[in-house]
Design an enzyme around this catalytic site. Structure first.
Site, PDB file in Angstrom:
ATOM      1  N   GLY A 186       0.869  -1.163   0.000  1.00  0.00           N
ATOM      2  CA  GLY A 186       0.000   0.000   0.000  1.00  0.00           C
ATOM      3  C   GLY A 186       0.904   1.211   0.000  1.00  0.00           C
ATOM      4  CB  CYS A 187       0.370   4.689  -0.808  1.00  0.00           C
ATOM      5  SG  CYS A 187       1.237   6.231  -0.891  1.00  0.00           S
TER       6      CYS A 187
END
Ligand SMILES: Cc1ncc(COP(=O)(O)O)c(C=O)c1O
Lengths: 408, 141
Positions: free
Chosen positions: B51-52
């Site tokens: 994920g970021c």
């Protein structure tokens, strides 16, 4: 500024009255974008109600009015950053596009053996365009190192300038992650001493302090409207006349030409050479109004109000056990990055949000800083003129509560 | 093993008792802490969903009875708590049931914002992967 003055300012931002769940909104994500005052919102509406038409094209009355309004805004920007001439002010979509315009021009004049210099604390917007320019031209990219506190190593910078054929330096005035205010005046002088041009990323400085590009003597200066109370989609590229005239244009299209034949096109004079296509007219006008708003308060007053809040935030947050602050440079502005030891920043952000406190978490588009610090990200509170000590108190209380929930 | 719908019903009943966000998140954080620690061998690039902001690790295996077993982890505790919920619903079930599972309960218990793709915590991608594994196993049957 007095509490009454701040209260008057807050009244111009109706969104600040919102509730998040049953908590009052505490908006501390101004480094990402600020809220907009009524005068700016009204300006957009006024434009469409009264003068909407394309600029620089028609002889009809509305076109004259919109052209005048946009050029008037350009003059305001010029005065605001103390540029010498209005034709040095180019309207863009924002900092990112401003930097891309210069990097793209440079990609055509750089060659093998040339060097581009950036710093270790740049936003991706001031890294990737230069990587692309280097890739296209065969030039190499060098990075000014920083200390763990978030202070650039100026000796190392001078060594890079001394030992390489540096054509352009591009550094941020204020770090969006660490809050560091870099000694750009000195860095500009050094770049010029070694024959390089220099671009200053002003995304995080322009909203918070007086800016004088003439006194700084930078060759280019880039900033975004939306971080300084203007709408999204409008920004500025300032450049010295001789520099902007020398670089090849960024995009081709209408408005930026002098004459077009299929054999050859000659470009329009500044600033239009860099403004291909129909610009964001209402954005430019609204940016002018945002500047009026800022000038009325005064940049010195804004700067000292925010500094006071930054000092207060730092001392209050330090009281929390397990608080880790990233960025402890002697000169800081706007951004306050932190984590709680043992807690992931996104968990902190989620729990703060549930208490109405809006901050940003993650790498803040500056992954190299996170790699250097060896962390996945930080939580970042960032300030604007309408923030108060109560906002900071709510941040502190919400952080303590989040800490209890996450770490017991 | 209860079927998926029964487990979901149980979760919805648990969540209906929380009036306050604090109780809800305290419960999720608790679930995160109690999710069995996964073996380091699963925490590699092959099992990583980036994920970021937060990261998720996911592995899927079939047990001797043909049920699909999920193991998952995250570096963020709230993400991990939501993973625990999803694992409790989907792990140990028949691949076909997992592939077809209706997970709209996440909306009903007020956690949908955590699953929006823009949240960038890896959760929406994790669900996509869980269903993908399940569909792949189901197609082998
Ligand atoms: C230092 C810095 N540079 C560049 C940018 C990019 O600005 P924009 O997205 O408005 O183009 C930002 C925005 O976050 C920033 O903080």
């Amino acid at each position: 500024m007095t509490d009454i003055e701040i209260q008057k300012i807050r009244e111009q931002f109706p969104i600040l009255e919102k509730k998040i769940g049953r908590y009052p909104l505490t908006y501390l994500d101004n480094g990402a974008t600020t809220q907009k005052p009524l005068c700016v919102i009204d300006a957009i509406r006024d434009y469409y109600l009264n003068i909407n038409s394309n600029v620089h094209r028609g002889v009809h009355t509305l076109s004259q009015l919109s052209t005048d309004a946009m050029e008037n805004a350009r003059q305001k920007v010029c005065d605001f950053i103390h540029a010498r001439e209005k034709s040095s002010i180019i309207f863009t979509r924002g900092t990112t596009e401003s930097i891309n315009a210069i990097a793209s021009g440079y990609s055509q004049i750089l060659g093998i053996g040339d060097t581009v210099v950036i710093s270790a604390m740049e936003h991706h917007s001031n890294i990737v365009p230069w990587q692309m320019a280097c890739e296209r031209s065969g030039a190499s990219l060098r990075v000014i190192p920083m200390s763990y506190e978030g202070v650039l190593d100026i000796d190392a910078y001078e060594d890079i300038l001394k030992n390489n054929r540096v054509k352009i330096v591009s550094v941020t005035y204020v770090s969006n992650v660490l809050g560091t205010v870099n000694p750009v005046s000195q860095m500009i002088d050094l770049a010029h001493k070694y024959g390089a041009e220099i671009l200053i990323d002003g995304a995080q400085s322009t909203p918070h302090m007086p800016i004088d590009v003439e006194a700084l003597d930078c060759d280019y200066y880039a900033f975004s409207g939306h971080k300084m109370y203007a709408p999204t989609g409008i920004g500025v590229l300032y450049g010295k006349r001789k520099s902007l005239e020398a670089l090849p244009p960024y995009q081709g299209g209408g408005d930026m030409i002098d004459h077009v034949t299929f054999e050859k096109t000659t470009y329009a004079p500044l600033p239009f050479k860099y403004e291909a296509g129909t610009p964001n007219i209402e954005g430019a006008i609204a940016l002018g109004v945002a500047i009026d708003f800022l000038m009325e308060i005064g940049m010195e007053a804004i700067c000292s109000h925010e500094k006071e809040l930054m000092d207060y935030m730092t001392s209050r947050m330090k009281e929390i056990d397990g608080m880790v602050i990233y960025g402890t440079a002697p000169q800081k502005s706007g951004a306050f990055s932190f984590t709680l030891s043992g807690a992931h920043p996104t968990d902190i952000g989620t729990l703060l949000d549930n208490q109405g406190v809006a901050i940003r978490t993650g790498h803040h588009c500056a992954e190299p800083i996170m790699d250097y610090l060896g962390i996945p990200g930080t939580a970042r509170a960032s300030l604007a003129v309408y923030n108060t000590r109560e906002d900071i108190d709510r941040l502190v209380d919400a952080t303590i509560k989040s800490k209890m929930m996450l770490l017991g | 093993m209860n079927n998926i719908d029964d487990i979901i019903k149980g979760i919805e009943e648990d969540f209906s008792m929380f009036d306050e966000w604090v109780d809800k998140y305290a419960y999720i954080i608790d679930l995160g802490h109690n999710l069995p620690i996964i073996d380091q061998k699963y925490k590699d690039e092959d099992h990583l969903i980036r994920g970021c902001q937060s990261q998720v690790w996911l592995s899927a295996e079939k047990d001797t009875e043909g049920n699909i077993i999920f193991r998952a982890d995250s570096d963020a505790i709230i993400t991990k708590g939501i993973i625990a919920l999803l694992v409790s619903v989907l792990s140990g079930q028949k691949p076909k049931d997992v592939a077809q599972a209706d997970l709209s309960f996440i909306d009903r218990i007020g956690l949908s914002s955590h699953l929006s793709p823009t949240r960038a915590n890896g959760l929406s991608e994790m669900i996509r992967q869980m269903k993908y594994y399940a569909a792949a196993y189901a197609s082998q049957e």
